[in-house]
Design a protein around this motif. Structure first.
Motif, PDB file in Angstrom:
ATOM      1  N   ARG A 107      -9.114   4.902  -3.380  1.00 30.78           N
ATOM      2  CA  ARG A 107      -8.705   3.935  -2.885  1.00 30.78           C
ATOM      3  C   ARG A 107      -7.176   3.837  -3.560  1.00 30.78           C
ATOM      4  N   HIS A 108      -7.231   3.689  -4.837  1.00 32.34           N
ATOM      5  CA  HIS A 108      -6.054   3.504  -5.627  1.00 32.34           C
ATOM      6  C   HIS A 108      -5.149   4.509  -5.279  1.00 32.34           C
ATOM      7  N   LEU A 109      -5.492   5.931  -5.547  1.00 30.28           N
ATOM      8  CA  LEU A 109      -4.521   6.941  -5.497  1.00 30.28           C
ATOM      9  C   LEU A 109      -3.851   6.961  -3.949  1.00 30.28           C
ATOM     10  N   VAL A 110      -4.627   6.520  -3.039  1.00 25.73           N
ATOM     11  CA  VAL A 110      -4.397   6.485  -1.483  1.00 25.73           C
ATOM     12  C   VAL A 110      -3.408   5.335  -1.231  1.00 25.73           C
ATOM     13  N   SER A 111      -3.629   4.263  -2.074  1.00 30.38           N
ATOM     14  CA  SER A 111      -2.823   2.962  -1.680  1.00 30.38           C
ATOM     15  C   SER A 111      -1.365   3.247  -2.294  1.00 30.38           C
ATOM     16  N   CYS A 112      -1.056   3.975  -3.167  1.00 30.46           N
ATOM     17  CA  CYS A 112       0.178   4.310  -3.616  1.00 30.46           C
ATOM     18  C   CYS A 112       1.043   5.085  -2.909  1.00 30.46           C
ATOM     19  N   LEU A 113       0.447   5.590  -1.898  1.00 30.23           N
ATOM     20  CA  LEU A 113       1.267   6.411  -0.772  1.00 30.23           C
ATOM     21  C   LEU A 113       1.920   5.829   0.159  1.00 30.23           C
ATOM     22  N   PRO A 114       2.880   6.181   0.675  1.00 25.19           N
ATOM     23  CA  PRO A 114       3.552   5.458   2.127  1.00 25.19           C
ATOM     24  C   PRO A 114       2.794   5.309   2.982  1.00 25.19           C
ATOM     25  N   PRO A 115       2.851   4.230   3.741  1.00 27.43           N
ATOM     26  CA  PRO A 115       1.799   4.067   4.853  1.00 27.43           C
ATOM     27  C   PRO A 115       1.481   5.327   5.959  1.00 27.43           C
ATOM     28  N   GLU A 116       2.500   5.908   6.437  1.00 25.64           N
ATOM     29  CA  GLU A 116       2.336   7.092   7.060  1.00 25.64           C
ATOM     30  C   GLU A 116       1.473   8.298   6.454  1.00 25.64           C
ATOM     31  N   GLN A 117       1.694   8.248   5.162  1.00 27.27           N
ATOM     32  CA  GLN A 117       0.948   9.431   4.480  1.00 27.27           C
ATOM     33  C   GLN A 117      -0.626   8.867   4.293  1.00 27.27           C
ATOM     34  N   ARG A 118      -0.587   7.793   3.861  1.00 23.60           N
ATOM     35  CA  ARG A 118      -1.866   7.117   3.637  1.00 23.60           C
ATOM     36  C   ARG A 118      -2.937   6.982   4.766  1.00 23.60           C
ATOM     37  N   GLU A 119      -2.241   6.671   5.820  1.00 17.62           N
ATOM     38  CA  GLU A 119      -3.265   6.906   7.139  1.00 17.62           C
ATOM     39  C   GLU A 119      -3.741   8.215   7.495  1.00 17.62           C
ATOM     40  N   LEU A 120      -2.954   9.387   7.171  1.00 16.45           N
ATOM     41  CA  LEU A 120      -3.169  10.715   7.316  1.00 16.45           C
ATOM     42  C   LEU A 120      -4.138  11.201   6.436  1.00 16.45           C
ATOM     43  N   VAL A 121      -4.052  10.679   5.129  1.00 17.61           N
ATOM     44  CA  VAL A 121      -4.892  11.125   4.083  1.00 17.61           C
ATOM     45  C   VAL A 121      -6.537  10.533   4.447  1.00 17.61           C
ATOM     46  N   LEU A 122      -6.427   9.146   4.778  1.00 23.38           N
ATOM     47  CA  LEU A 122      -7.819   8.517   5.341  1.00 23.38           C
ATOM     48  C   LEU A 122      -8.281   9.179   6.463  1.00 23.38           C
ATOM     49  N   LEU A 123      -7.584   9.446   7.623  1.00 22.38           N
ATOM     50  CA  LEU A 123      -8.139  10.147   8.586  1.00 22.38           C
ATOM     51  C   LEU A 123      -8.657  11.492   8.447  1.00 22.38           C
ATOM     52  N   ARG A 124      -8.141  12.348   7.444  1.00 23.78           N
ATOM     53  CA  ARG A 124      -8.683  13.601   7.287  1.00 23.78           C
ATOM     54  C   ARG A 124      -9.670  13.613   6.105  1.00 23.78           C
ATOM     55  N   PHE A 125      -9.708  13.028   4.916  1.00 21.08           N
ATOM     56  CA  PHE A 125     -10.616  12.961   4.153  1.00 21.08           C
ATOM     57  C   PHE A 125     -11.872  11.820   4.231  1.00 21.08           C
ATOM     58  N   ALA A 126     -11.339  10.880   4.396  1.00 24.85           N
ATOM     59  CA  ALA A 126     -12.512   9.597   4.646  1.00 24.85           C
ATOM     60  C   ALA A 126     -12.957   9.687   6.196  1.00 24.85           C
ATOM     61  N   GLN A 127     -12.284  10.262   7.039  1.00 29.76           N
ATOM     62  CA  GLN A 127     -13.059  10.378   8.486  1.00 29.76           C
ATOM     63  C   GLN A 127     -13.372  11.968   8.723  1.00 29.76           C
ATOM     64  N   GLN A 128     -12.739  12.731   8.023  1.00 19.83           N
ATOM     65  CA  GLN A 128     -13.165  14.161   8.277  1.00 19.83           C
ATOM     66  C   GLN A 128     -12.720  14.675   9.596  1.00 19.83           C
TER      67      GLN A 128
END
Length: 174
Positions: A115-136
């Motif tokens: 969460r901490h690593l992802v929260s440091c990303l810009p919103p458009e990148q954060r969303e993509l990382v969450l969709l890819r790795f948290a939601q697979q």
């Protein structure tokens, strides 16, 4: 016609059980998605409930056959943004005094680090990382959900992963 489209058609024809089945099909996925965007489980459950209520409101005008999953994730994403702006504060850290021997501590610690690593990303990148790795989700599914071209999804995800790698190597995320 997809299973979702069949259920929507049945719901529009007055079959309430079709709506129940539609919610059951996606409840766990949308909850998992909202858990990554909410400060705690209760807020995530509120977001899920609100997302499904919005889905019911929008269902009569839904026309994108075959894209229901993307439609539902978009609703959940917008709901989380709206609730964050109006109700939620910053993501909370792990509680002080949490014993390392407690069940699930390691997983909670890894999730907090992620969460901490992802929260440091810009919103458009954060969303993509969450969709890819948290939601697979696949890159194609991510493109459908975000409305971005596939190549844009690929390049933004690659840039996000480079930033995460750089943060890890520099130790700047602690």
């Amino acid at each position: 016609m997809t299973r979702e489209d069949q259920l929507i058609k049945r719901y529009r024809e007055g079959d309430g059980s079709a709506l129940d089945e539609l919610v059951r099909m996606y409840y766990a996925d949308i909850l998992r998605y909202c858990l990554w965007h909410a400060p705690d489980r209760q807020c995530a459950e509120d977001a899920v409930q609100e997302s499904f209520l919005k889905m019911i409101r929008y269902l009569p005008s839904y026309t994108h056959r075959g894209y229901f999953r993307a439609f539902l994730y978009r609703i959940a994403a917008n709901t989380c943004v709206d609730l964050y702006r109006s109700k939620w504060s910053a993501i909370e850290a792990l509680p002080d005094g949490l014993s390392r021997e407690e069940c699930g501590y390691r997983q909670a610690e890894e999730e907090a680090d992620f969460r901490h690593l992802v929260s440091c990303l810009p919103p458009e990148q954060r969303e993509l990382v969450l969709l890819r790795f948290a939601q697979q989700l696949t890159l194609r599914e991510m493109a459908e959900i975000t409305g971005l071209p596939l190549r844009t999804v690929q390049s933004r995800l690659r840039a996000a992963l480079k930033k995460i790698k750089s943060s890890l190597l520099e130790g700047g995320w602690e």
